[in-house]
Design an enzyme around this catalytic site. Structure first.
Site, PDB file in Angstrom:
ATOM      1  CB  ALA A  15      -0.908  -0.002   1.227  1.00 41.65           C
ATOM      2  CB  CYS A  16       2.241   3.618  -1.872  1.00 38.12           C
ATOM      3  SG  CYS A  16       1.669   3.857  -3.532  1.00 38.12           S
ATOM      4  CG  ASP A  17      -0.300   9.359  -0.139  1.00 39.60           C
ATOM      5  OD1 ASP A  17      -1.218   9.067   0.659  1.00 39.60           O
ATOM      6  OD2 ASP A  17       0.055  10.520  -0.356  1.00 39.60           O
ATOM      7  CB  SER A  23       2.716   0.636  -4.069  1.00 44.95           C
ATOM      8  OG  SER A  23       1.846   1.093  -5.072  1.00 44.95           O
ATOM      9  CB  VAL A  46      -2.519   3.686   2.369  1.00 46.15           C
ATOM     10  CG1 VAL A  46      -3.012   5.122   2.480  1.00 46.15           C
ATOM     11  CG2 VAL A  46      -2.257   3.072   3.736  1.00 46.15           C
TER      12      VAL A  46
END
Length: 102
Positions: A15-17, A23, A46
């Site tokens: 998960a990333c922004d 990601s 995320v």
């Protein structure tokens, strides 16, 4: 959640922004390294972590948001996208057996 046995890990979410870029790169790397294990690796924003995730990998700066988005899931925070010891430990545990701590 206290942790998860490596044999019970079926899906890892990176998960990333925004669910793009970094990601995607890490998810691709993990897919290659875990290909023989049968573990599915996906990337998402995320705030959109799916319920069927067993382990969530995210940058330490997003850990609080990941915990809120996926309560009860094992969360593995890391500092750097490539070569982080937390990611290396996760890969080794899946390959060799053991428990991934929350």
């Amino acid at each position: 959640m206290a942790g998860i046995d490596s044999k019970d890990i079926r899906k890892i979410i990176v998960a990333c922004d925004a669910g793009m870029g970094s990601s995607v790169m890490l998810a691709s790397q993990l897919r290659k390294q875990l290909k023989a294990s049968g573990v599915v690796v996906e990337h998402t924003p995320v705030n959109s972590i799916p319920d069927d995730a067993d382990v969530v990998l995210c940058h330490a700066g997003l850990a609080d948001r990941a915990r809120a988005s996926a309560p009860g899931k094992v969360l593995v925070p890391f500092q750097i996208f490539l070569g982080d010891p937390a990611v290396s430990k996760l890969i080794a545990t899946i390959r060799n057996g053991g428990v991934v701590d929350a």
